[in-house]
Structures are given as structure tokens and as C-alpha cells.
Design a protein around this motif. Structure first.
Motif, short mmCIF file in Angstrom:
data_model
loop_
_atom_site.label_atom_id
_atom_site.label_comp_id
_atom_site.label_asym_id
_atom_site.label_seq_id
_atom_site.Cartn_x
_atom_site.Cartn_y
_atom_site.Cartn_z
N UNK A 521 0.81 -1.21 0.00
CA UNK A 521 0.00 0.00 0.00
C UNK A 521 0.85 1.27 0.00
N UNK A 522 0.22 2.32 -0.56
CA UNK A 522 0.84 3.63 -0.72
C UNK A 522 2.20 3.44 -1.43
N UNK A 523 2.12 2.86 -2.61
CA UNK A 523 3.33 2.51 -3.34
C UNK A 523 3.77 3.62 -4.29
N UNK A 524 5.05 3.57 -4.60
CA UNK A 524 5.64 4.40 -5.66
C UNK A 524 5.97 3.45 -6.81
N UNK A 525 5.36 3.70 -7.97
CA UNK A 525 5.56 2.86 -9.15
C UNK A 525 5.19 1.40 -8.88
N UNK A 526 3.92 1.18 -8.66
CA UNK A 526 3.38 -0.15 -8.43
C UNK A 526 3.61 -1.06 -9.64
N UNK A 527 4.04 -2.28 -9.38
CA UNK A 527 4.27 -3.25 -10.45
C UNK A 527 2.97 -3.65 -11.13
N UNK A 528 1.88 -3.75 -10.40
CA UNK A 528 0.62 -4.12 -11.04
C UNK A 528 0.14 -3.02 -11.97
N UNK A 529 0.33 -1.76 -11.58
CA UNK A 529 -0.07 -0.64 -12.44
C UNK A 529 0.82 -0.58 -13.68
N UNK A 530 2.11 -0.68 -13.49
CA UNK A 530 3.04 -0.58 -14.62
C UNK A 530 2.82 -1.72 -15.60
N UNK A 531 2.65 -2.94 -15.10
CA UNK A 531 2.43 -4.09 -15.97
C UNK A 531 1.16 -3.91 -16.79
N UNK A 532 0.12 -3.43 -16.12
CA UNK A 532 -1.16 -3.23 -16.82
C UNK A 532 -1.02 -2.18 -17.91
N UNK A 533 -0.44 -1.03 -17.58
CA UNK A 533 -0.27 0.03 -18.58
C UNK A 533 0.59 -0.44 -19.75
N UNK A 534 1.64 -1.17 -19.44
CA UNK A 534 2.57 -1.64 -20.47
C UNK A 534 1.85 -2.58 -21.45
N UNK A 535 1.15 -3.59 -20.94
CA UNK A 535 0.52 -4.58 -21.81
C UNK A 535 -0.66 -3.99 -22.56
N UNK A 536 -1.48 -3.21 -21.90
CA UNK A 536 -2.67 -2.67 -22.56
C UNK A 536 -2.30 -1.70 -23.67
N UNK A 537 -1.30 -0.85 -23.45
CA UNK A 537 -0.90 0.06 -24.53
C UNK A 537 -0.28 -0.71 -25.69
N UNK A 538 0.52 -1.73 -25.40
CA UNK A 538 1.11 -2.54 -26.47
C UNK A 538 0.02 -3.20 -27.31
N UNK A 539 -0.96 -3.76 -26.62
CA UNK A 539 -2.01 -4.47 -27.34
C UNK A 539 -2.89 -3.50 -28.14
N UNK A 540 -3.15 -2.33 -27.58
CA UNK A 540 -3.94 -1.34 -28.31
C UNK A 540 -3.22 -0.89 -29.57
#
Length: 747
Positions: A521-540
Motif C-alpha cells: 500500500x501507498x506505493x511508488x511505481x506499483x508493479x501491477x499498475x506498470x504491468x497493466x499500462x505496459x501490456x494494454x498500450x502494447x495491445x492497443x
């Protein structure tokens, strides 16, 4: 003669490829509803059992949300007639989709029309018998919710400053039918939530699925007449019964229950809809054909003498049947029981409530749990069933965007965990009594604050339906972009409030504060957020977007920070975030780049880093288990850890604590635990077949001693079927044949 032998050979091969023709059978009656068997179709679920010679079943249907956003059952049916227990059988006939109850002198077939909301009871007796069919309801009077635990079944979750009631239904005889209905009225939890969350200024723009929601039905049968009322107690709950009885003793009887759910402007409009249903005639053969093709389009059938291993494919199939019962619901299958909850005392004796009870609410959808119910439908070829979950988000989309507008004055859809069916956070998880000055858009909740990224897993599923089944997903692309836009605008806004620069020195987002699942909690650069943004933008960006949309999404992509890494005992491992303030729960988000995001895994760069995380991260090691929503069996399969994947999957698929073996739980949630079953399905599928772009990996984590016949679906309208014996593929068919070149078989 030579041609005859060839024909016989090919016939045997064909038979060997077919899924097991399961009929799941009980040879004794049940003691109570906790020993019930599921049955359903379309979006209707029944729990059926035989107790002391009475045939009983509960009625459930998608969308029965009351004023408090509890998901109410539609009642209980009790059938009574002279009943011989000799040669008793209760069979779940999977390829027909129904239940058959038989003795030496009678047969009852219970089934649900997949295409119309009609429940059918077909009774045949060798001698004429008098038949009673009772509609039983515990909602014949208002019920004041008082016990703290009982509040967990609705969206209030605990006592607010006013009384909360489950309002009574209207039940009566109408001509030769029993008519029953519940219509929402007055102030409801939607009104309360909107006000307490500060959204009154846009209330008229908000989607509201609760107002005027009306649900109920009618029970009727030719020659069945009203025979008065009765009353009693079942488990912990008083009920009243409205009884129909056959006019005379008969050898055959057909009873129908029509179930109707709708948000109508008037009760008369709803009643007209119900009346139209009662005039429909079901095509039983069409329903049976639907179930037949359902089980033919995908299967995993393990041939083993080991009872634990045999249970894997049996329970895989039984649970998939349960998911198929809500194939076409307006609302997604709930992770905490789906359509098949029963009297809660048979789950937990500390819950002496009505059959409407389930923990974690009825209209509240928890994304971290829901995702596990729907991911396995990709490889099982059931993408037509995923529409219900996607529509849930599409209906709530505008409300999620209005949250961003009202609270932060920027664009993009903000979806939270513990999300109501109208797209706002659950009010008690949001925190109605918040300290002054807190950000009104953030849940004041130690587990859920800043957890907004889980919507991307459903965005991934939307994208996967295009890749797997060639679906037109153009309607989903603006939605996905809106979810990306939220992160772009929100975190640049937060950075601008703290500094003159909105990006870090490398030109990346400063993703603070975020959350790494519910755990870090209260993270800086969360891995779940970064992974999601990375994969979704690539796929889009792989899709044929217009120029402006491509520019916007590419702009987001270039600002995404790298996935955080750290060192543990000299080993490079995936970190849950760059930094975090505390550990709140027991998930393992540092392995989410393995699943669901597929950034690391078999045949991919950095596998050693992911394996180190599995082996050496103390949090990952400490909480490794098979229980509930835990997804370690999936992680193990995607990392190629065959022994670990097999052991965890076997534990996942062990018979649950109830008579029906796929009724798992309650674990962290409720029974039947659908996210337990869903995560088990995913793990088994990933052991057998994994995909990476066009590559199809077969047997990446499959034990040599698990002989199996299978049919699974892969991207690009492909399905793979075959037979594996002693760790070797004996037969393999890839359709279309051109995709055979993309198959990589474990040596």
C-alpha cells in the motif's frame, strides 16, 4: 475387409478424442440444502435436492437486486407425491444440462431453457399419483436486518443511521398460477451512496440499475389448481407456501416456472412481460443441443487410476457447467456463490440467516475476484459468455468518468475495487464517515485506497476476445482508452501539485500514490499498475487505430516506467513496487507480471528473474497455497514448474466440503467459491497449453503420468485437440492446419 478395419480405426480415434460423457450421480437422498446439486441454463440457477421424499429446489436468476443491492433468490419449490426410495438416483446429466431424479416407479426431469427464462419439471409415474407443487417464500413479510454479519449480504455492509429492511414480496394465486414478485421502491442504497460520496451534482446523469427493478415469476401446470397455503420452518427461516395440486391423479405432469427480471416504468409493464413469457413454448431439443456443443467445444479429460487426479478433470467439467448456467445473463456470474448459494447455516453455523445471504454483497462486484471467474473462458472457447462481465463495465463507464470529473476535474474512467453495479465504490468501503480534507475520490480504506488498476484485466479480456475469436471490439476501444486516460491525467495532475515537473528525470510517470493489489500500500511505481499500462498500450497499438488515437496511446506508452526489480540474497527478483508504506494483505502482486500480464514466463526473456521471485521472495513463499483466490497454481504453470503446478492444481480441484464436489469454499469469500474454481481452471489450462503472440506451447508444465485428451482454444481462431500418453502427444489436431507450425511441444 481392409476398408472396414480402417473405418473402425478412425472411429476409435474419433471416440478417443471426444470429451468424457459424464453423468454425475447420487444414489441416496440428501439431508439438507447444503447437499444440493446445481442445475441451470441461460441465466437461471437452481439448487436441487431430495429430502425425506420431497423434491426441492431454489430459484435464482441474474439481476435480482433489491433496494439494498442484495441479490435475492426467487423462492423455493417443493414437489410432493407418493415417493418410493427403491432404486433412487439423482443424476446431473451434463450434456443435456438438466437433472433426472428416478426411482423404480417414477422419473422427474428438471431442466432450464437456455434461450428463455423458463424452468421445467417433467414428472412421469408408472401409476397415477396426486401431485403437489408448493412455492415457498421467506419474504412474505418485511424483515429488519439487525445482526452485524447479516448486513454483509447487502451493500450497506453494516448498520447505517437508519433501519435497513428487506421488503416483502407480493405473492398470490392468480387463476391457476402462483404469482410472485418484488418491485424496488422509495429511497435505496443508490441514493444513499450518491449522496454520501458527494455525487449529487451529477445524480441525474448516473446509471442506476436499482430504481424500479422488478423480479419474480409465475408457477403453473396444466390441470394444477390452487390448494391453499401452508407454513413451516426450513433451516433457520420461517416460510409460507402457496400450493398447487393436480386436479386428479395423473401419470404425467409438466410444471413450468417463468422468471422475469426487468427495470420497468410501471408494474403493469413488468406484468405484461411476465405474461408474455408464460405463453412461450420451450424447445427441449434445442437446449440439449446447446449443452452438447458446449461440452464438445472444449474439454480436459484426464485418464488416471489416482482418485485425486481423476477428480481434477471431473471437477473442472462440473465447475464449467456451473459457469455455463449464466452464459447469457445481463449480469456477470458472482465470484461469491454465483447462482448457487443455499441456506448459509450449511456454510457457516454462525450465519443463521435466510437463503438470500452471502458474504460480500449481491450487487457489489470485486474485480480482483471476478477476473478469475472470466479468464478461463478464453481457452475453453466460451468467449460468448464473457459479454456479461464486459457489459457490467460498459454500463458503469459513464459513472466512472463522472467520478473523475466531479472529484478531480479531469478526464478518464476511475474504477475502484468493491465496485457497485452502478459503478461507484461500495459506500462502506468508500468510508462514509471520513476525516475532513481527505481526497473525496479515494476510498478511505486501508485495503482499497488507490487501487484503480484492476479494470485493466477486463480490458485485457476484451482485447483477447478479438485475438481468440476474431470479435469486433470497436465498441470497447474508447472504454479502454478512457481507463488509460485516467492514469495519464490523474498522475500528471498529482505530480503538478507537488512539483513544477509532472514526470521523472527519465520522462516517466511518477505513479504515486498507487497500490500493488490490496497488499502493498501507498506505493511508488506499483508493479501491477506498470504491468497493466505496459501490456494494454502494447495491445492497443497492435490494432488499426485512427491517427489521433494512436498518437494519444503511444504518448502514454512512452511515459510508462520500467517494472521495479530488487535484490534478495544476491538474486534479482520482481518487486511489488519501488517503495511501499506497509503490507496489508496476502496477495503476491510481484508475480502479476507472470499472470495475468504474461510479461514473464515460459519461452520469454527474464524467466530466471520470475523464477527467483517464486523461490526467494519471502512474501511469495510465505503465502503460497491453493486456497480460494490464490493463484499460485497459475504462477507455477506459467513458470514451467511442473511438480509445483501439479501439486497445487490437485489441491485446488480436490472435492469441496459439500456433497457436490465443485462447491468449494468459503475460503476468503463464500460458497460456492467461484474464484476458487476459476483460478483452478486457469492453472490446469496453463499447465497444458500456453500462448505467446502466435506461439502455442503444449505441455509446458504437464506431468508425464497424467494421460489426457483435450481440446482448448488459442488466439487467431485456433483450437488444439489431442491425446497425451506418458508425456508424449499421441495425436494432435490443430485447426486451422496452418497454425500447426506455431506449435512448440515440450521436449
Amino acid at each position: 475387409m481392409k476398408h472396414c478395419y480402417l473405418l473402425l480405426f478412425f472411429l476409435l480415434i474419433t471416440i478417443y478424442h471426444l470429451p468424457a460423457q459424464h453423468i454425475y450421480t447420487w444414489n441416496t437422498q440428501s439431508h439438507h440444502a447444503g447437499e444440493s446439486m446445481p442445475c441451470g441454463g441461460g441465466d437461471i440457477g437452481l439448487n436441487a435436492w431430495v429430502e425425506n421424499g420431497d423434491i426441492l429446489f431454489y430459484l435464482s436468476r441474474s439481476g435480482t437486486f433489491d433496494e439494498n443491492n442484495a441479490m435475492l433468490k426467487l423462492g423455493r419449490i417443493r414437489l410432493q407425491f407418493p415417493f418410493s426410495n427403491k432404486h433412487f438416483k439423482q443424476e446431473l446429466r451434463l450434456e443435456e444440462g438438466g437433472i433426472r431424479i428416478s426411482t423404480e416407479s417414477m422419473q422427474v426431469n428438471l431442466w432450464v431453457d437456455v434461450f428463455n427464462p423458463l424452468v421445467h419439471v417433467e414428472i412421469k409415474s408408472t401409476t397415477p399419483v396426486s401431485i403437489k407443487a408448493a412455492y415457498e417464500s421467506w419474504r412474505y413479510e418485511d424483515h429488519l436486518v439487525k445482526d452485524a454479519r447479516e448486513f454483509r449480504t447487502n451493500s450497506y455492509k453494516k448498520q447505517p443511521s437508519f433501519n435497513v429492511k428487506t421488503f416483502k414480496d407480493s405473492i398470490s394465486f392468480k387463476e391457476e398460477q402462483v404469482l410472485f414478485w418484488h418491485r424496488n421502491k422509495g429511497e435505496d442504497v443508490f441514493d444513499y451512496t450518491v449522496h454520501r460520496e458527494g455525487m449529487d451534482s451529477v445524480k441525474e446523469q448516473l446509471y442506476n440499475p436499482i430504481k424500479n427493478n422488478t423480479f419474480g415469476g409465475a408457477m403453473y401446470g396444466a390441470g394444477m389448481l390452487p390448494a391453499g397455503t401452508d407454513s413451516g420452518i426450513y433451516a433457520d427461516t420461517k416460510y409460507q407456501a402457496w400450493v398447487l395440486q393436480s386436479r386428479k391423479a395423473v401419470k404425467t405432469q409438466h410444471i413450468t416456472i417463468a422468471l422475469h427480471v426487468g427495470q420497468t416504468a410501471s408494474l403493469n409493464e413488468w406484468t405484461n412481460g411476465l405474461n408474455a413469457l408464460t405463453k412461450l413454448t420451450s424447445n427441449k431439443q434445442r437446449t440439449q443441443q446447446w449443452w452438447k456443443q458446449f461440452f464438445e467445444r472444449s474439454y480436459i479429460s484426464i485418464n488416471s487410476k489416482d482418485t485425486v487426479v481423476k477428480a481434477i478433470s471431473r471437477n473442472y467439467e462440473l465447475f464449467r457447467y456451473m459457469l455455463g448456467c449464466n452464459a447469457y445473463g445481463k449480469w456477470p456470474t458472482k465470484f461469491n456463490g454465483g447462482l448457487f448459494t443455499f441456506d448459509p447455516r450449511y456454510v457457516d453455523e454462525k450465519s443463521p440467516y435466510s437463503p438470500d445471504f452471502r458474504l460480500w454483497g449481491g450487487g457489489t462486484m470485486t474485480a480482483q475476484n471476478q477476473r478469475l471467474v472470466y479468464f478461463p473462458m478464453l481457452k475453453s472457447g466460451d468467449i460468448d459468455m464473457m459479454r456479461s462481465q464486459f457489459d457490467f463495465y460498459m454500463r458503469a463507464w459513464k459513472n466512472a468518468e463522472l467520478r473523475s470529473k466531479v472529484y478531480w476535474k479531469h478526464n478518464g474512467a476511475c474504477f475502484t475495487e468493491q465496485l457497485e453495479n452502478f459503478g461507484l465504490p461500495n459506500i462502506m468501503e468508500y468510508g462514509p464517515d471520513r476525516p475532513a480534507g481527505t481526497d473525496p475520490g479515494v476510498e478511505y480504506n486501508a485495503w482499497l485506497e488507490y487501487q484503480w488498476e484492476t479494470v485493466f484485466e477486463f480490458c485485457l479480456m476484451m482485447l483477447e476476445t478479438e485475438r481468440y475469436g476474431g470479435k469486433d471490439i470497436s465498441e470497447y476501444l474508447p472504454f479502454i482508452e478512457s481507463c488509460l486516460t485516467f492514469y495519464d491525467e490523474h498522475y500528471r495532475q498529482l505530480a503538478a501539485r507537488r512539483s513544477a515537473r509532472t514526470l521523472d528525470s527519465a520522462g516517466h510517470y511518477i505513479l504515486y500514490p498507487t497500490s500493488s493489489a490490496e497488499t502493498f500500500k501507498v506505493t511508488y511505481n506499483s508493479t501491477t499498475v506498470i504491468s497493466a499500462l505496459k501490456v494494454i498500450t502494447e495491445r492497443m497499438l497492435e490494432l488499426p487505430l485512427d491517427t489521433a488515437q494512436r498518437r494519444r496511446i503511444a504518448g502514454i506508452q512512452q511515459k510508462i516506467p520500467p517494472i521495479p526489480l530488487r535484490q534478495i540474497d544476491g538474486h534479482t527478483v520482481l518487486a511489488p513496487a519501488e517503495t511501499w508504506a506497509r503490507v496489508q494483505n496476502t496477495e503476491t502482486p510481484q508475480l502479476y507480471p507472470v499472470f495475468p500480464w504474461g510479461i514473464y514466463g515460459v519461452g520469454k526473456p527474464g524467466l530466471d528473474t520470475a523464477l527467483n521471485t517464486w523461490k526467494y521472495d519471502p512474501h511469495a513463499v510465505k503465502y503460497r497455497s491453493h486456497v480460494g483466490w490464490r493463484q499460485y497454481s497459475i504462477f507455477a504453470a506459467r513458470l514451467g514448474l511442473t511438480a509445483d503446478a501439479a501439486a497445487l492444481t490437485a489441491e485446488k480441484f480436490k472435492d469441496g466440503p459439500h456433497r457436490f464436489p465443485a462447491f468449494w469454499g468459503p475460503a476468503f469469500d463464500w460458497t460456492p467459491d467461484h474464484n476458487w474454481g476459476g483460478s483452478a481452471m486457469i492453472g490446469l489450462q496453463e499447465m497444458l497449453m500456453q500462448v505467446d503472440g502466435r506461439k502455442i506451447y503444449l505441455l509446458p508444465a504437464w506431468p508425464d503420468n497424467w494421460n489426457v485428451s483435450f481440446k482448448l482454444h488459442a488466439p487467431y481462431n485456433t483450437f488444439v485437440e489431442g491425446v497425451v500418453k506418458d508425456g508424449k502427444i499421441e495425436t494432435l489436431q490443430v485447426t486451422p492446419a496452418s497454425r500447426r507450425q506455431d506449435v512448440i511441444i515440450k521436449p
